[in-house]
Motif scaffolding. Structure first.
Motif, PDB file in Angstrom:
ATOM      1  N   LEU A   8       0.999  -0.948   0.183  1.00 32.12           N
ATOM      2  CA  LEU A   8       0.471  -0.131  -0.244  1.00 32.12           C
ATOM      3  C   LEU A   8       1.042   1.257  -0.059  1.00 32.12           C
ATOM      4  N   TYR A   9       0.877   2.196  -1.344  1.00 32.87           N
ATOM      5  CA  TYR A   9       1.326   3.393  -0.880  1.00 32.87           C
ATOM      6  C   TYR A   9       1.388   4.574  -2.022  1.00 32.87           C
ATOM      7  N   TYR A  10       1.382   5.215  -1.575  1.00 34.04           N
ATOM      8  CA  TYR A  10       1.367   6.563  -2.419  1.00 34.04           C
ATOM      9  C   TYR A  10       2.374   7.492  -2.277  1.00 34.04           C
ATOM     10  N   CYS A  11       1.888   8.737  -3.486  1.00 38.43           N
ATOM     11  CA  CYS A  11       2.895   9.763  -3.326  1.00 38.43           C
ATOM     12  C   CYS A  11       2.510  10.912  -4.031  1.00 38.43           C
ATOM     13  N   TYR A  12       2.527  12.081  -3.542  1.00 36.02           N
ATOM     14  CA  TYR A  12       2.623  13.507  -4.180  1.00 36.02           C
ATOM     15  C   TYR A  12       3.091  13.771  -4.528  1.00 36.02           C
ATOM     16  N   SER A  13       3.748  13.990  -6.265  1.00 36.03           N
ATOM     17  CA  SER A  13       4.901  14.382  -6.855  1.00 36.03           C
ATOM     18  C   SER A  13       4.517  14.580  -8.096  1.00 36.03           C
ATOM     19  N   PRO A  14       4.975  15.757  -9.136  1.00 38.32           N
ATOM     20  CA  PRO A  14       4.198  16.354  -9.992  1.00 38.32           C
ATOM     21  C   PRO A  14       4.914  14.725 -11.028  1.00 38.32           C
ATOM     22  N   ILE A  15       3.812  14.179 -11.822  1.00 37.22           N
ATOM     23  CA  ILE A  15       3.862  13.510 -13.113  1.00 37.22           C
ATOM     24  C   ILE A  15       3.860  13.879 -14.414  1.00 37.22           C
ATOM     25  N   GLU A  16       4.970  14.332 -15.646  1.00 40.69           N
ATOM     26  CA  GLU A  16       4.696  15.115 -17.027  1.00 40.69           C
ATOM     27  C   GLU A  16       3.982  13.968 -18.226  1.00 40.69           C
ATOM     28  N   ASP A  17       2.640  14.353 -18.207  1.00 39.41           N
ATOM     29  CA  ASP A  17       2.325  13.146 -19.817  1.00 39.41           C
ATOM     30  C   ASP A  17       1.497  11.917 -18.742  1.00 39.41           C
ATOM     31  N   ALA A  18       0.549  12.571 -17.712  1.00 39.85           N
ATOM     32  CA  ALA A  18       0.690  10.922 -16.498  1.00 39.85           C
ATOM     33  C   ALA A  18      -0.240  10.040 -17.387  1.00 39.85           C
ATOM     34  N   ALA A  19      -1.228  10.476 -17.928  1.00 43.83           N
ATOM     35  CA  ALA A  19      -1.838   9.670 -18.472  1.00 43.83           C
ATOM     36  C   ALA A  19      -0.833   8.645 -19.490  1.00 43.83           C
ATOM     37  N   GLN A  20      -0.104   8.811 -20.368  1.00 40.57           N
ATOM     38  CA  GLN A  20       0.920   7.561 -21.237  1.00 40.57           C
ATOM     39  C   GLN A  20       1.810   7.550 -19.905  1.00 40.57           C
ATOM     40  N   PHE A  21       2.379   7.957 -18.822  1.00 33.08           N
ATOM     41  CA  PHE A  21       2.851   7.196 -17.540  1.00 33.08           C
ATOM     42  C   PHE A  21       2.096   5.669 -17.265  1.00 33.08           C
ATOM     43  N   ALA A  22       1.245   6.156 -17.375  1.00 36.10           N
ATOM     44  CA  ALA A  22      -0.193   4.927 -16.229  1.00 36.10           C
ATOM     45  C   ALA A  22      -0.051   3.785 -17.194  1.00 36.10           C
ATOM     46  N   VAL A  23      -0.077   3.680 -18.712  1.00 36.29           N
ATOM     47  CA  VAL A  23      -0.405   2.863 -20.433  1.00 36.29           C
ATOM     48  C   VAL A  23       1.203   2.460 -19.849  1.00 36.29           C
ATOM     49  N   ASP A  24       2.341   2.744 -19.654  1.00 44.03           N
ATOM     50  CA  ASP A  24       3.584   2.330 -19.602  1.00 44.03           C
ATOM     51  C   ASP A  24       3.611   1.254 -18.109  1.00 44.03           C
ATOM     52  N   HIS A  25       2.858   2.276 -17.265  1.00 44.28           N
ATOM     53  CA  HIS A  25       3.491   1.016 -15.361  1.00 44.28           C
ATOM     54  C   HIS A  25       2.693   0.825 -15.669  1.00 44.28           C
ATOM     55  N   LEU A  26       1.014   0.383 -16.026  1.00 43.93           N
ATOM     56  CA  LEU A  26       0.547  -0.783 -16.350  1.00 43.93           C
ATOM     57  C   LEU A  26       1.349  -2.391 -16.756  1.00 43.93           C
ATOM     58  N   ASN A  27       2.567  -2.169 -18.077  1.00 42.93           N
ATOM     59  CA  ASN A  27       2.750  -2.796 -18.816  1.00 42.93           C
ATOM     60  C   ASN A  27       3.816  -2.794 -17.935  1.00 42.93           C
ATOM     61  N   PHE A  28       4.581  -2.088 -17.129  1.00 50.71           N
ATOM     62  CA  PHE A  28       5.770  -2.999 -16.241  1.00 50.71           C
ATOM     63  C   PHE A  28       5.536  -3.374 -14.962  1.00 50.71           C
TER      64      PHE A  28
END
Length: 322
Positions: A8-28
């Motif tokens: 369980l975790y969270y982190c408040y930190s700005p993410i540039e192009d977060a929508a694409q990050f979500a796609v890449d992170h899912l694959n990871f």
């Protein structure tokens, strides 16, 4: 020792192009054979993932290796079964819906309440000039909460800004906020400070960390979690059960979702009523044509519902999820 880990975790930190990050992170995550639910927003990450100890270790190392998320604190549970069925990673406007017209009015990276470690929270919570404030929703605090905590009548955290006026009577006192893992308190404490409350604190790491590091002392009941476990024990010092069956009033800590997918309400229900009502909150819900099969857990994964072939092109296929 559990066969798997749940993080369980969270982190408040700005993410540039977060929508694409979500796609890449899912694959990871899928490459590590993880299952879970992660929300990605421009403001950061909010997730719970489950997998083998090796996969979870690799995931934590990868997250910490990214400078944006180096400060992420993981709460680790050993579990016998995976806490999810599938892996989801989705982009949303906020990692916690604040209910504000302009969410950028607050920024947890700039201003939040003073973070209290579990032992410090435990020492402060019973002082005369302190108010312990639960910022979670009704279904969460109904199954467990700190002794003498102030709770708010909220179906969702997005209602919190409207509830602040009810807390005016506590201005001048120290406000100790808490939630499951700390993420809601970041925004709740920031909102309280914005509204003129001066002494605002938050339980760092939330109830989960408090259970691990302070034994959960004076937390009555169980802690609601957003995975297949539904609730977990946190108090090993002076445990108690505070919730009762919605249907018969028997003391029980078991929380389920109504088997009627259109209702899907979170509520506490004893095993006897669960068997009698087939996991429904009422006899009315038992008659729903798409009532889900109750297996004793009251936890349901997203599944497609049957749709007539001639209607598929006319409307979206609806799905129901816990």
């Amino acid at each position: 020792m559990g066969k798997y880990n749940t993080l369980l975790y969270y982190c408040y930190s700005p993410i540039e192009d977060a929508a694409q990050f979500a796609v890449d992170h899912l694959n990871f995550c899928k490459s590590l054979d993880l299952v879970g639910r992660i929300i990605v927003a421009d403001e950061g990450l909010n997730g719970t993932v489950s997998g083998s100890p090796e996969s979870c270790k690799a995931y934590m190392e990868a997250v910490h290796a990214d400078p944006r998320f180096a400060k992420t604190e993981f709460k680790i549970d050993e579990v016998e079964e995976l806490s999810f069925i599938k892996m989801h990673c989705r982009y949303k406007p906020e990692i916690v819906h604040s209910g504000l017209r302009n969410p950028k009015d607050i920024d947890p990276n700039r201003q939040t309440g003073v973070h209290l470690e579990p032992q410090d929270f435990m020492q402060m919570k019973d002082q005369d000039d302190v108010v312990v404030l639960d910022v979670r929703s009704n279904y969460e605090h109904s199954v467990g909460r700190f002794k003498n905590a102030v709770t708010l009548d909220m179906e969702n955290f997005r209602e919190f800004p409207e509830k602040i006026k009810e807390l005016e009577q506590y201005k001048g006192k120290k406000i100790l906020t808490y939630c499951t893992g700390g993420i809601k308190c970041e925004k709740a404490s920031a909102l309280l400070l914005k509204e003129g409350f001066e002494d605002v604190y938050q339980l760092h790491g939330g109830i989960i960390k408090y259970g691990k590091e302070a034994g959960g002392k004076d937390f009555d009941g169980q802690c609601y979690v957003f995975d297949s476990r539904v609730t977990v024990d946190v108090n090993s010092v002076n445990p108690s059960v505070v919730s009762t069956c919605r249907n018969c009033g028997t003391t029980t800590s078991k929380m389920i979702n109504c088997a009627n997918p259109d209702c899907n309400e979170h509520f506490t229900q004893c095993d006897a009523c669960g068997e009698k009502l087939e996991g429904c909150c009422s006899p009315v819900c038992m008659t729903h044509p798409r009532k889900r099969e109750y297996d004793g857990t009251g936890y349901y994964v997203k599944v497609p519902q049957p749709v007539n072939a001639d209607k598929i092109s006319k409307r979206k296929h609806k799905q129901f999820v816990k």
